[in-house]
Structures are given as structure tokens and as C-alpha cells.
Enzyme design. Structure first.
Site, PDB file in Angstrom:
ATOM      1  N   TYR A  51      -8.829  -9.675   0.158  1.00 45.91           N
ATOM      2  CA  TYR A  51      -7.979 -10.003  -0.946  1.00 45.91           C
ATOM      3  C   TYR A  51      -7.321 -11.279   0.328  1.00 45.91           C
ATOM      4  CZ  TYR A  51      -8.180  -6.591  -3.735  1.00 45.91           C
ATOM      5  OH  TYR A  51      -8.901  -5.576  -4.461  1.00 45.91           O
ATOM      6  N   HIS A 108     -15.777  -1.531  -1.236  1.00 47.08           N
ATOM      7  CA  HIS A 108     -15.291  -1.771  -2.480  1.00 47.08           C
ATOM      8  C   HIS A 108     -16.194  -3.251  -3.192  1.00 47.08           C
ATOM      9  CE1 HIS A 108     -12.174  -5.818  -3.296  1.00 47.08           C
ATOM     10  NE2 HIS A 108     -12.484  -5.510  -4.244  1.00 47.08           N
ATOM     11  N   SER A 144     -15.432   1.539  -4.649  1.00 45.98           N
ATOM     12  CA  SER A 144     -15.412   0.689  -5.891  1.00 45.98           C
ATOM     13  C   SER A 144     -16.721   0.168  -5.964  1.00 45.98           C
ATOM     14  CB  SER A 144     -14.436   0.281  -4.971  1.00 45.98           C
ATOM     15  OG  SER A 144     -13.515  -0.801  -6.143  1.00 45.98           O
ATOM     16  N   ARG A 203      -5.810 -10.150 -20.455  1.00 47.35           N
ATOM     17  CA  ARG A 203      -6.709 -11.041 -20.840  1.00 47.35           C
ATOM     18  C   ARG A 203      -7.543 -11.005 -22.067  1.00 47.35           C
ATOM     19  NH1 ARG A 203      -6.355  -7.516 -16.327  1.00 47.35           N
ATOM     20  NH2 ARG A 203      -5.526  -8.584 -14.655  1.00 47.35           N
ATOM     21  N   THR A 247      -1.926  -1.371 -10.481  1.00 48.72           N
ATOM     22  CA  THR A 247      -1.310  -2.723 -11.866  1.00 48.72           C
ATOM     23  C   THR A 247      -0.765  -3.498 -11.046  1.00 48.72           C
ATOM     24  OG1 THR A 247      -0.744  -4.005 -13.509  1.00 48.72           O
ATOM     25  CG2 THR A 247       0.452  -0.893 -12.311  1.00 48.72           C
ATOM     26  N   THR A 248      -0.322  -4.181 -11.141  1.00 46.71           N
ATOM     27  CA  THR A 248       0.558  -4.847 -10.642  1.00 46.71           C
ATOM     28  C   THR A 248       1.182  -6.277 -10.864  1.00 46.71           C
ATOM     29  OG1 THR A 248       0.242  -6.453  -7.924  1.00 46.71           O
ATOM     30  CG2 THR A 248      -1.439  -7.262 -10.402  1.00 46.71           C
ATOM     31  N   LYS A 251       7.071  -9.575 -11.626  1.00 46.11           N
ATOM     32  CA  LYS A 251       7.852  -9.156 -11.961  1.00 46.11           C
ATOM     33  C   LYS A 251       8.692  -7.803 -11.975  1.00 46.11           C
ATOM     34  CE  LYS A 251       7.663 -11.739 -15.737  1.00 46.11           C
ATOM     35  NZ  LYS A 251       6.223 -12.600 -16.038  1.00 46.11           N
ATOM     36  N   ARG A 254       8.808  -5.371 -14.883  1.00 39.31           N
ATOM     37  CA  ARG A 254       7.652  -4.769 -15.144  1.00 39.31           C
ATOM     38  C   ARG A 254       7.730  -3.280 -14.462  1.00 39.31           C
ATOM     39  NH1 ARG A 254       4.523  -9.667 -17.105  1.00 39.31           N
ATOM     40  NH2 ARG A 254       4.604 -10.174 -19.244  1.00 39.31           N
TER      41      ARG A 254
HETATM   42  N1  NAI Z   1     -11.698  -2.552  -6.600  1.00 38.88           N
HETATM   43  C1  NAI Z   1     -11.433  -4.012  -7.406  1.00 38.88           C
HETATM   44  O1  NAI Z   1     -12.924  -4.945  -7.179  1.00 38.88           O
HETATM   45  C2  NAI Z   1     -10.923  -4.592  -8.010  1.00 38.88           C
HETATM   46  C3  NAI Z   1      -9.782  -3.956  -7.756  1.00 38.88           C
HETATM   47  N2  NAI Z   1      -8.119  -4.912  -8.091  1.00 38.88           N
HETATM   48  C4  NAI Z   1      -6.936  -4.217  -7.871  1.00 38.88           C
HETATM   49  O2  NAI Z   1      -6.476  -3.588  -8.797  1.00 38.88           O
HETATM   50  C5  NAI Z   1      -5.056  -4.699  -8.819  1.00 38.88           C
HETATM   51  C6  NAI Z   1      -4.556  -4.785 -10.564  1.00 38.88           C
HETATM   52  O3  NAI Z   1      -5.075  -5.019 -10.669  1.00 38.88           O
HETATM   53  P1  NAI Z   1      -5.084  -6.641 -12.518  1.00 38.88           P
HETATM   54  O4  NAI Z   1      -5.939  -6.934 -12.834  1.00 38.88           O
HETATM   55  O5  NAI Z   1      -4.654  -7.979 -12.154  1.00 38.88           O
HETATM   56  O6  NAI Z   1      -3.672  -5.090 -13.384  1.00 38.88           O
HETATM   57  P2  NAI Z   1      -3.936  -5.504 -14.270  1.00 38.88           P
HETATM   58  O7  NAI Z   1      -5.125  -5.262 -15.751  1.00 38.88           O
HETATM   59  O8  NAI Z   1      -2.718  -4.173 -14.763  1.00 38.88           O
HETATM   60  O9  NAI Z   1      -3.201  -6.613 -15.135  1.00 38.88           O
HETATM   61  C7  NAI Z   1      -1.308  -6.999 -14.231  1.00 38.88           C
HETATM   62  C8  NAI Z   1      -1.208  -8.016 -15.374  1.00 38.88           C
HETATM   63  O10 NAI Z   1      -0.096  -8.499 -16.464  1.00 38.88           O
HETATM   64  C9  NAI Z   1       0.578  -9.044 -16.222  1.00 38.88           C
HETATM   65  N3  NAI Z   1       0.762  -8.405 -17.727  1.00 38.88           N
HETATM   66  C10 NAI Z   1       1.646  -7.376 -17.385  1.00 38.88           C
HETATM   67  N4  NAI Z   1       2.244  -6.764 -18.659  1.00 38.88           N
HETATM   68  C11 NAI Z   1       1.636  -7.577 -19.255  1.00 38.88           C
HETATM   69  C12 NAI Z   1       2.393  -8.179 -19.931  1.00 38.88           C
HETATM   70  N5  NAI Z   1       3.131  -7.352 -21.166  1.00 38.88           N
HETATM   71  N6  NAI Z   1       2.221  -9.536 -20.954  1.00 38.88           N
HETATM   72  C13 NAI Z   1       1.979 -10.591 -19.687  1.00 38.88           C
HETATM   73  N7  NAI Z   1       1.501  -9.981 -19.377  1.00 38.88           N
HETATM   74  C14 NAI Z   1       1.930  -8.971 -18.567  1.00 38.88           C
HETATM   75  C15 NAI Z   1       0.847  -8.738 -14.925  1.00 38.88           C
HETATM   76  O11 NAI Z   1       2.048  -9.615 -14.342  1.00 38.88           O
HETATM   77  C16 NAI Z   1      -0.153  -8.315 -13.765  1.00 38.88           C
HETATM   78  O12 NAI Z   1      -0.109 -10.323 -13.247  1.00 38.88           O
HETATM   79  C17 NAI Z   1      -5.865  -6.096  -8.077  1.00 38.88           C
HETATM   80  O13 NAI Z   1      -4.061  -6.127  -7.763  1.00 38.88           O
HETATM   81  C18 NAI Z   1      -6.095  -5.042  -6.960  1.00 38.88           C
HETATM   82  O14 NAI Z   1      -5.240  -4.578  -5.909  1.00 38.88           O
HETATM   83  C19 NAI Z   1      -7.886  -5.893  -9.348  1.00 38.88           C
HETATM   84  C20 NAI Z   1      -9.842  -5.976  -9.160  1.00 38.88           C
HETATM   85  C21 NAI Z   1     -11.055  -5.769  -9.415  1.00 38.88           C
HETATM   86  O1  LIG Z   2     -10.444  -7.066  -6.277  1.00 33.25           O
HETATM   87  C1  LIG Z   2     -10.730  -7.422  -6.619  1.00 33.25           C
HETATM   88  C2  LIG Z   2     -10.731  -8.659  -6.946  1.00 33.25           C
HETATM   89  C3  LIG Z   2     -10.672  -9.591  -5.771  1.00 33.25           C
HETATM   90  C4  LIG Z   2     -10.607 -11.019  -6.031  1.00 33.25           C
HETATM   91  N1  LIG Z   2     -10.963 -11.616  -5.114  1.00 33.25           N
HETATM   92  C5  LIG Z   2     -12.221 -11.269  -4.190  1.00 33.25           C
HETATM   93  C6  LIG Z   2     -12.875 -11.672  -3.028  1.00 33.25           C
HETATM   94  C7  LIG Z   2     -13.614 -10.275  -3.275  1.00 33.25           C
HETATM   95  C8  LIG Z   2     -14.252  -9.504  -4.409  1.00 33.25           C
HETATM   96  C9  LIG Z   2     -13.347  -8.619  -5.316  1.00 33.25           C
HETATM   97  C10 LIG Z   2     -11.820  -9.878  -5.105  1.00 33.25           C
END
Ligand code: NAI
Ligand SMILES: O=CCc1c[nH]c2ccccc12
Length: 298
Positions: A51, A108, A144, A203, A247-248, A251, A254
Site C-alpha cells: 500500500y 499478502h 492472505s 461494486r 473494511t474502510t 466518512k 460510515r
Molecule cells: N489482502 C488483500 O489482498 C486485500 C486487502 N484489502 C484490505 O481491505 C480493506 C477494505 O477493503 P475494501 O474492499 O475497500 O472494503 P469494502 O468492500 O468494505 O468497501 C469499502 C468502500 O465502500 C464504501 N461504502 C461503504 N458503504 C457504502 C455505501 N452504503 N454506499 C456506497 N459506498 C459505500 C466505502 O466508502 C469504502 O470506499 C482495504 O483497505 C485493505 O486494507 C483490500 C483488498 C485486497
Molecule cells: O490488498 C489489496 C489491494 C491492493 C491495492 N494495491 C495493491 C498492490 C499490490 C497488491 C494488492 C494491492
């Protein structure tokens, strides 16, 4: 503070709802949002080397004034790292995060991000991660985006069974991810963590789950006596499956809504079953497609 928690296979207690610094915050200064999340009550902070914002995660923690002992800090090994990269990369993370240990260190991704890049030897990578754990620098260790074959690659020689497997988990991937979650539980009580959990409303809005989530939200609203959102229904669905929720949001409202999820009345078994069944009608994976799409139904 989130009042839901999970006990990992090493005895560690994890706050059940984590604030993520990836996706929208990827490569960005996240200090202000981390402080806002901590102020709202988050203590579980999900970071990653990939990140590219661990310094600002540290800055956000400092700005919050929250003692280190009250926080659960996660970081992840950058995707594609080989065994010899693990310790130097981990040490760099500690420095950027300004801490002398992390609560959870995750591998990861089990494979390189780009075709043609050298592939990590998973048992060797895992042994390096175990060495970090043995030194007390990561209190818990996990993985992960590991599918069953990736877990099978490391388990026979593992001295420490991964405590967590963080995966994309929501109803539109549940059919394909449930076997991985089940395998983890049955092979060392590996706790699953969900990212991307809000995908059906964020999404993939317009999908078959929309009316089901709306109906459940309406029922919970009546029972709770305050508005319950479809996002909270999805969060509850994750937590009731004994899965950590990561999640994230930028706001504040939220963030409070996410944390309030823990206090809501439970979904019924019938509601969970309906979400599973209707969710299985659409397959929508957002992240890490290079790891998963070869086995997913189209
Ligand atoms: N291990 C991995 O490969 C990954 C890890 N992550 C981790 O997970 C965390 C959360 O990931 P996300 O997939 O983004 O979380 P998420 O699927 O919970 O989505 C969060 C997003 O949804 C929006 N949101 C929430 N409620 C809403 C509503 N009612 N209407 C419209 N939008 C709304 C939020 O503002 C935010 O931008 C990341 O920040 C990261 O730390 C994310 C992706 C990959
Ligand atoms: O962790 C998942 C989402 C993400 C955002 N940027 C990168 C870069 C490389 C691996 C995962 C991700």
C-alpha cells in the site's frame, strides 16, 4: 471500540472489525483517515507493504494519541517477495510503522503479481515468517489470498499454522471461497478475514441480492429501532460466519456505522441461507484475479 472479537489459533484476541489502508488509500497519505478511524473507535488497523503508506499509518497512530498497547496493527509482505526478501522487508515495515512489533504479519499473496516474475517458494517464505514470529516481532502470523493448494504447500512443514487467511469474502464469491474457509477451519483452525465485503452494494449494485438485503435491513431496522443499512446487513453476514471484517471509509459516519454492526440483532439462519443462495446466482470477484480466476465459475 468494536465489541466483537475473535480468538485466533495461537490464543490471540483480534478486534473483529478492522480499518483498511489499501484500496482507496493505496499509495496515499492515510494519516488523517487513520486518526479519524481510531477516534471513531477502530483499534484494528490493516496495512501492507504494497500500500506504500506505512509511514503515514504510523503518523495517524501518533496523531490519535492511542497507546500502542490498545492497537492491533497488521502489515503484509509485499506480493512477489522471495524468501530472502522477507526479513529485510519486514524490518523496513517496522521502521516505517515506528513500532517494535506488529500484531499480525500476513503473506499478502501466494504468487507473483506478474506472469514471468520469479515465483516465491511458499514453504521457504513461510519459514522466514516463522522466524520473525519466533523472535516476537510479529505476535501472530498468517496469509492472505491463499487457496487450498497454497495452504497445502506450507502446512506439512509449518512449525506455526497460519492464524489468519485474509480473502475477498462477500456473497458474490462465497460459493468459491467457502471451501477455502472450511479447509482452513478444519486444518488448524485458521480464521478467515474478509476484505471487499461490501462489494454487493458498492461494486455490484443492481445484482440479485439487492431486494434480499433491503428486506433484511428493513426487518433489522424495526427490531433495532434505528436505521440499519444494507451495508450493515452484509457486515453482519460476514461476522456471523465467524469471519473478521476488514473494511474502510473516509466518512466518519460510515466508520461509526461499521462499528455499530456488532451491536445489531443477528440475522436469522434463514436470512443467512437466503443471502448465500441468492448470492450464488452472481459471481463477482474484484481483487487478486490472477490468483483465483482459473478456478472460479464464469
Ligand atoms: N489482502 C488483500 O489482498 C486485500 C486487502 N484489502 C484490505 O481491505 C480493506 C477494505 O477493503 P475494501 O474492499 O475497500 O472494503 P469494502 O468492500 O468494505 O468497501 C469499502 C468502500 O465502500 C464504501 N461504502 C461503504 N458503504 C457504502 C455505501 N452504503 N454506499 C456506497 N459506498 C459505500 C466505502 O466508502 C469504502 O470506499 C482495504 O483497505 C485493505 O486494507 C483490500 C483488498 C485486497
Ligand atoms: O490488498 C489489496 C489491494 C491492493 C491495492 N494495491 C495493491 C498492490 C499490490 C497488491 C494488492 C494491492
Amino acid at each position: 471500540m468494536s465489541s466483537v472479537s475473535f480468538t485466533l489459533n495461537d490464543g490471540t484476541i483480534v478486534p473483529g472489525i478492522g480499518f483498511g489502508t489499501g484500496t482507496a488509500l493505496f499509495g496515499k497519505d492515510c494519516a488523517g483517515q487513520v486518526k479519524q478511524a481510531i477516534d471513531a473507535g477502530f483499534v484494528h488497523l490493516d496495512g501492507a507493504q504494497a500500500y506504500n503508506n506505512e509511514e503515514s499509518l504510523s503518523e495517524g497512530i501518533k496523531l490519535s494519541g492511542k497507546p500502542r498497547s490498545e492497537l492491533f496493527i497488521v502489515t503484509k509482505l509485499r506480493p512477489g517477495a522471495l524468501a530472502e526478501h522477507v526479513k529485510p522487508a519486514f524490518d523496513a515495515s517496522l521502521k516505517k510503522l515506528g513500532v517494535d512489533f506488529v500484531d499480525l504479519f500476513l503473506v499478502h499473496c501466494p504468487i507473483a503479481m506478474k506472469a514471468g516474475d520469479p515465483q516465491p517458494d511458499l514453504p521457504e517464505v513461510w519459514h522466514e515468517v516463522e522466524a520473525i514470529h519466533a523472535q516476537g516481532l510479529a505476535k501472530s502470523i498468517g496469509v492472505s489470498n491463499f487457496r487450498i493448494p497454497h495452504l497445502q504447500a506450507i502446512l506439512p512443514t509449518a512449525k506455526v499454522i497460519p492464524s489468519v487467511n485474509q480473502l475477498e469474502i462477500h456473497p458474490y464469491v462465497w460459493k468459491t471461497v467457502e471451501p477455502i474457509v472450511k479447509f482452513g477451519v478444519e486444518n488448524g483452525n485458521i480464521t478467515a478475514a474478509s476484505y471487499g465485503g461490501l462489494t454487493p452494494i458498492v461494486r455490484a449494485a443492481g445484482g440479485p441480492l439487492d431486494p434480499v438485503l433491503a428486506t433484511v435491513a428493513e426487518r433489522l431496522t424495526k427490531e433495532f429501532g434505528k436505521p440499519v443499512s444494507t451495508g450493515q446487513v452484509l457486515s453482519k453476514w460476514v461476522l456471523q460466519k465467524k469471519i473478521i471484517l476488514v473494511t474502510t471509509s473516509s466518512k466518519e459516519e460510515r466508520l461509526r456505522e461499521y462499528l455499530q454492526t456488532a451491536e445489531l440483532p443477528d440475522l436469522t439462519e434463514a436470512e443467512i441461507a437466503e443471502i448465500d443462495t441468492v448470492g450464488a446466482k452472481l459471481h463477482k470477484r474484484v481483487f487478486m484475479k490472477h490468483v483465483f480466476d482459473d478456478t472460479d465459475p464464469q
